[in-house]
Structures are given as structure tokens and as C-alpha cells.
Write an enzyme that holds these catalytic residues in place. Structure first.
Site, PDB file in Angstrom:
ATOM      1  N   GLU A  25      41.796 -18.721 -12.098  1.00  0.00           N
ATOM      2  CA  GLU A  25      41.896 -18.197 -10.738  1.00  0.00           C
ATOM      3  C   GLU A  25      40.587 -17.506 -10.341  1.00  0.00           C
ATOM      4  O   GLU A  25      39.958 -16.836 -11.150  1.00  0.00           O
ATOM      5  CB  GLU A  25      43.057 -17.187 -10.712  1.00  0.00           C
ATOM      6  CG  GLU A  25      43.451 -16.710  -9.350  1.00  0.00           C
ATOM      7  CD  GLU A  25      44.604 -15.695  -9.429  1.00  0.00           C
ATOM      8  OE1 GLU A  25      45.707 -16.066  -9.900  1.00  0.00           O
ATOM      9  OE2 GLU A  25      44.385 -14.547  -9.033  1.00  0.00           O
TER      10      GLU A  25
ATOM     11  N   CYS B 169      44.971 -13.979 -14.980  1.00  0.00           N
ATOM     12  CA  CYS B 169      44.124 -12.916 -15.536  1.00  0.00           C
ATOM     13  C   CYS B 169      43.910 -13.180 -17.014  1.00  0.00           C
ATOM     14  O   CYS B 169      44.827 -13.632 -17.695  1.00  0.00           O
ATOM     15  CB  CYS B 169      44.815 -11.565 -15.422  1.00  0.00           C
ATOM     16  SG  CYS B 169      44.896 -10.937 -13.752  1.00  0.00           S
ATOM     17  N   ILE B 170      42.736 -12.844 -17.500  1.00  0.00           N
ATOM     18  CA  ILE B 170      42.447 -13.014 -18.929  1.00  0.00           C
ATOM     19  C   ILE B 170      41.710 -11.778 -19.421  1.00  0.00           C
ATOM     20  O   ILE B 170      40.874 -11.227 -18.714  1.00  0.00           O
ATOM     21  CB  ILE B 170      41.658 -14.326 -19.165  1.00  0.00           C
ATOM     22  CG1 ILE B 170      41.452 -14.608 -20.644  1.00  0.00           C
ATOM     23  CG2 ILE B 170      40.330 -14.332 -18.427  1.00  0.00           C
ATOM     24  CD1 ILE B 170      41.020 -16.052 -20.933  1.00  0.00           C
TER      25      ILE B 170
ATOM     26  N   ARG C   1      33.446  -9.793 -27.788  1.00  0.00           N
ATOM     27  CA  ARG C   1      32.251 -10.398 -28.384  1.00  0.00           C
ATOM     28  C   ARG C   1      32.461 -10.832 -29.831  1.00  0.00           C
ATOM     29  O   ARG C   1      31.549 -10.813 -30.644  1.00  0.00           O
ATOM     30  CB  ARG C   1      31.066  -9.424 -28.313  1.00  0.00           C
ATOM     31  CG  ARG C   1      30.178  -9.492 -27.050  1.00  0.00           C
ATOM     32  CD  ARG C   1      30.144 -10.767 -26.305  1.00  0.00           C
ATOM     33  NE  ARG C   1      29.094 -11.724 -26.585  1.00  0.00           N
ATOM     34  CZ  ARG C   1      27.828 -11.617 -26.241  1.00  0.00           C
ATOM     35  NH1 ARG C   1      27.383 -10.546 -25.648  1.00  0.00           N
ATOM     36  NH2 ARG C   1      26.965 -12.586 -26.497  1.00  0.00           N
TER      37      ARG C   1
HETATM   38  N1  ACO Z   1      27.286 -10.550 -22.417  1.00  0.00           N
HETATM   39  C1  ACO Z   1      26.779 -11.800 -22.486  1.00  0.00           C
HETATM   40  N2  ACO Z   1      27.539 -12.903 -22.759  1.00  0.00           N
HETATM   41  C2  ACO Z   1      28.859 -12.712 -22.948  1.00  0.00           C
HETATM   42  C3  ACO Z   1      29.451 -11.424 -22.892  1.00  0.00           C
HETATM   43  C4  ACO Z   1      28.604 -10.319 -22.618  1.00  0.00           C
HETATM   44  N3  ACO Z   1      29.088  -9.061 -22.576  1.00  0.00           N
HETATM   45  N4  ACO Z   1      30.771 -11.548 -23.124  1.00  0.00           N
HETATM   46  C5  ACO Z   1      31.006 -12.860 -23.320  1.00  0.00           C
HETATM   47  N5  ACO Z   1      29.847 -13.573 -23.213  1.00  0.00           N
HETATM   48  C6  ACO Z   1      29.690 -15.038 -23.350  1.00  0.00           C
HETATM   49  C7  ACO Z   1      28.875 -15.373 -24.584  1.00  0.00           C
HETATM   50  O1  ACO Z   1      28.274 -16.628 -24.397  1.00  0.00           O
HETATM   51  C8  ACO Z   1      29.951 -15.448 -25.641  1.00  0.00           C
HETATM   52  O2  ACO Z   1      29.598 -16.234 -26.750  1.00  0.00           O
HETATM   53  P1  ACO Z   1      28.695 -15.593 -27.948  1.00  0.00           P
HETATM   54  O3  ACO Z   1      29.312 -14.268 -28.299  1.00  0.00           O
HETATM   55  O4  ACO Z   1      28.811 -16.613 -29.041  1.00  0.00           O
HETATM   56  O5  ACO Z   1      27.324 -15.440 -27.362  1.00  0.00           O
HETATM   57  C9  ACO Z   1      31.063 -16.134 -24.888  1.00  0.00           C
HETATM   58  O6  ACO Z   1      30.982 -15.604 -23.571  1.00  0.00           O
HETATM   59  C10 ACO Z   1      32.440 -15.925 -25.458  1.00  0.00           C
HETATM   60  O7  ACO Z   1      32.597 -14.618 -25.899  1.00  0.00           O
HETATM   61  P2  ACO Z   1      33.925 -14.139 -26.626  1.00  0.00           P
HETATM   62  O8  ACO Z   1      33.574 -13.157 -27.708  1.00  0.00           O
HETATM   63  O9  ACO Z   1      34.727 -15.304 -27.021  1.00  0.00           O
HETATM   64  O10 ACO Z   1      34.665 -13.407 -25.402  1.00  0.00           O
HETATM   65  P3  ACO Z   1      35.414 -12.000 -25.406  1.00  0.00           P
HETATM   66  O11 ACO Z   1      36.464 -11.950 -26.471  1.00  0.00           O
HETATM   67  O12 ACO Z   1      34.455 -10.896 -25.365  1.00  0.00           O
HETATM   68  O13 ACO Z   1      36.228 -12.117 -24.023  1.00  0.00           O
HETATM   69  C11 ACO Z   1      36.435 -11.728 -21.692  1.00  0.00           C
HETATM   70  C12 ACO Z   1      35.656 -12.463 -22.796  1.00  0.00           C
HETATM   71  C13 ACO Z   1      37.919 -12.080 -21.806  1.00  0.00           C
HETATM   72  C14 ACO Z   1      35.940 -12.171 -20.324  1.00  0.00           C
HETATM   73  C15 ACO Z   1      36.212 -10.207 -21.909  1.00  0.00           C
HETATM   74  O14 ACO Z   1      34.863  -9.900 -21.645  1.00  0.00           O
HETATM   75  C16 ACO Z   1      37.081  -9.302 -21.056  1.00  0.00           C
HETATM   76  O15 ACO Z   1      38.250  -9.122 -21.337  1.00  0.00           O
HETATM   77  N6  ACO Z   1      36.495  -8.691 -20.008  1.00  0.00           N
HETATM   78  C17 ACO Z   1      37.200  -7.744 -19.150  1.00  0.00           C
HETATM   79  C18 ACO Z   1      38.224  -8.438 -18.298  1.00  0.00           C
HETATM   80  C19 ACO Z   1      37.641  -9.589 -17.508  1.00  0.00           C
HETATM   81  O16 ACO Z   1      36.616  -9.458 -16.860  1.00  0.00           O
HETATM   82  N7  ACO Z   1      38.326 -10.741 -17.566  1.00  0.00           N
HETATM   83  C20 ACO Z   1      37.964 -11.950 -16.814  1.00  0.00           C
HETATM   84  C21 ACO Z   1      38.350 -11.773 -15.389  1.00  0.00           C
HETATM   85  S1  ACO Z   1      38.398 -13.310 -14.517  1.00  0.00           S
HETATM   86  C22 ACO Z   1      40.008 -13.876 -14.672  1.00  0.00           C
HETATM   87  O17 ACO Z   1      40.828 -13.114 -15.115  1.00  0.00           O
HETATM   88  C23 ACO Z   1      40.364 -15.263 -14.285  1.00  0.00           C
END
Ligand code: ACO
Ligand code: ZN
Length: 284
Positions: free
Chosen positions: A184, A150-151, A159
């Protein structure tokens, strides 16, 4: 596993307070019933214990002396640190972490058995301590070669490039282990967006660098250099439309647009993971 406290799958809590932040929740999480339906759940940002009111939290903070997660600090660079926590040794903390993260993860089951996992907590340091920004969990032994279970980046920090740091860190661990890794499945929508962006950017940067040497890389070479699994490399190249079929074989060719986009995003000033700041040995 079904938690006996779990009465319904309807989102129970609406708001949590953690550190300086009030955060709206996204999904159901199986907090004990006596805590569900409170207007705000108060969470100690360092040990992740939860309380029904501000009074109880304040009383707790007098006793709880933690100013960082309870684990080994295995990385520090500027204000960012990573702490490694063994689910077997810190059951309470890891269960609290799973409950908290379930508020923002829809498709994952909460693991009540935290023993088989390691947890990598990313924090940002200021004069008050090392504040929880995000984390990923990882099975100690993954039959499927998953390097992340999980992440999560806490919503108040999303963002801002922290997810990218978490993902980059997970692959640095895989490089030390001399293994290829992949998250995963299934990924959430946000997980998929973030991984796709990270894979594409890393591979394009590597290929642009490599062009200068005149030696071409195969998919396997790219996998070895990045610790990405071959399938993730292949799919990323397909998404970039970079696989061309010439004279009976495939070649990797980046379009000018892809290269220009990569140059533009590499000019963004962003935090990076510095592999030299990682002090870590795998347990196996
Ligand atoms: N809309 C569009 N693109 C996005 C979005 C969004 N809401 N969020 C991330 N991205 C893409 C973009 O390309 C972004 O780069 P940019 O901001 O330069 O355009 C890139 O991903 C990286 O964004 P970060 O800011 O580094 O990512 P963030 O800190 O927001 O974390 C994460 C991403 C961990 C997936 C977060 O959205 C989160 O915690 N979500 C809820 C939990 C979740 O869904 N986790 C993943 C489940 S799958 C698993 O656990 C294996
Ligand atoms: Zn505490």
C-alpha cells in the site's frame, strides 16, 4: 477515524519495555491518555496488552498464559514462525498491535476497525516462547491489489534481514492466491529502501538463473514468477538501468556491475522463506 482519547499528535511515549527489550519510540501513537507521558510503558510481548508499571505487568504475566501470538501458525522453519490472525476474531490483540506499531509508523493512520484485515505475525522461537519480531497487515479484500497494508520490524531487530523475510512471505501468499501484489502507498523511506532492495535482488537472481536457459523473460513473465506487479518490475528494471532499446524494441540487459553485486549479496548467509514450510489456504 479519530480516537476520542487522542489529545495531541506530539510524540507521547518515549520508551516501551517489551520482552527483554527496552525500545525508544519514534512517533505518536494514540494510547489512552492515562498511559501517555509515563516514563516507560510495559507491554506483554505475547498478547501486547500494556501496563503503567512493572508490577502490573508481572501480575498480568501470571494470568496470561500465551507464549505465542493468538492465531494459526501457518509457517514454521527453524526458529521462525508466522501466525495468521483475523482482525475480526482477535480484536483486542490486533488493536494492541496497531497501537504498538504506530509508535514506529508515521504516515499510516491507525485502524480502529481491524475487522477488514488479516495480520501476519513473525516470531522467533526460543525456550521461553515465540517472540514477536515483526508483522504485516493485509486487507482481506483489496480493491487496489495491495498485498501488504502496514509492515514493521521491531526496532531492536531491524537491519538483520527480517524485513526482507516479511516482504518475501507477503509475496509467497500472493503466489498461493495466484495474484500479483504490491504494498500500500505511500511507503515510508525505510519501506521504500527495503522494497527496492528486495525487488532488485529477486529480479536479478531470476534473470541470472534464466540466462542459463537462453530463453528471455518479458516484464510480464517476471511478474508472474515473482508475484510482483508489472509496474514494480518495470521501475526496478529502470532503477537498475537494465532496459535497453534495440532495433525498435526493449530488451532487458543486466550490466556486469549489477550481476557482480547480486553475486556478492547472494553469498551473504541469510535466512530465507521456504515456500514448502507454508501451510495455508486463502480465505476467498
Ligand atoms: N538504511 C539503508 N538501507 C536500509 C535500511 C536503512 N536504515 N533499512 C533497510 N534497508 C534496506 C537495505 O538494503 C537492507 O538490506 P541490507 O541490510 O542487506 O543492506 C534491506 O533494506 C532489507 O533490510 P532488512 O534488515 O531486511 O529490513 P528491516 O528488518 O530493517 O525492516 C522495515 C525494514 C520493515 C521497513 C523497517 O525499517 C521498519 O519497520 N521501519 C519502520 C516502519 C516502516 O517504515 N514500515 C514501512 C512502511 S510502508 C508500508 O507499511 C507499506
Ligand atoms: Zn499477555
Amino acid at each position: 477515524t479519530q480516537n476520542p482519547h487522542e489529545v495531541s499528535r506530539v510524540k507521547n511515549l518515549n520508551l516501551i519495555q517489551i520482552g527483554k527489550h527496552e525500545v525508544e519510540t519514534w512517533y505518536f501513537s494514540p494510547y489512552p491518555v492515562e498511559y501517555a507521558h509515563l516514563p516507560i510503558l510495559y507491554i506483554c510481548e505475547f498478547c501486547l496488552s500494556f501496563f503503567p508499571g512493572v508490577k502490573q505487568l508481572t501480575r498480568h504475566r501470571h494470568k496470561c498464559t500465551l507464549q505465542h501470538p493468538p492465531g494459526n501458525e501457518i509457517y514454521r522453519k527453524d526458529e521462525i514462525s508466522f501466525f495468521e490472525i483475523d482482525g475480526r476474531k482477535q480484536k483486542g490483540y490486533c488493536r494492541n498491535l496497531c497501537l504498538l506499531s504506530k509508535l514506529f509508523l508515521d504516515h499510516k493512520s491507525v485502524y480502529y476497525d481491524v475487522d477488514p484485515f488479516l495480520f501476519y505475525i513473525m516470531t522467533m522461537r526460543d525456550e521461553d516462547g515465540a517472540h514477536f519480531v515483526g508483522y504485516f497487515s493485509k486487507e482481506k479484500e483489496s480493491a487496489d491489489q495491495f498485498n501488504v497494508a502496514c509492515i514493521l520490524t521491531m526496532p531492536q531487530f531491524q537491519r538483520m534481514g527480517f524485513g526482507r523475510l516479511l516482504i518475501a512471505f507477503s509475496y509467497e501468499l500472493s503466489k498461493v492466491e495466484k495474484r500479483l501484489g504490491s504494498p500500500e502507498k505511500p511507503l515510508s523511506d525505510l519501506g521504500l529502501l527495503s522494497y527496492r532492495a528486495f525487488w532488485a535482488e529477486t529480479i536479478v537472481t531470476l534473470l541470472v538463473e534464466q540466462q542459463k536457459t537462453g530463453i528471455e523473460l518479458t516484464i510480464d513473465d517476471i511478474a508472474q514468477r515473482t508475484a510482483f506487479q508489472q509496474m514494480d518490475v518495470l521501475h526496478t528494471l529502470q532503477n537498475l538501468n537494465a532496459l535497453k532499446y534495440y532495433h525498435g524494441q526493449y530488451a532487458i540487459v543486466l550490466s556486469d556491475t549489477v550481476i557482480k553485486n547480486a553475486e556478492r549479496s547472494s553469498k551473504k548467509k541469510r535466512r530465507e522463506i521456504d515456500p514448502k514450510a507454508l501451510v495455508w489456504k486463502p480465505i476467498h
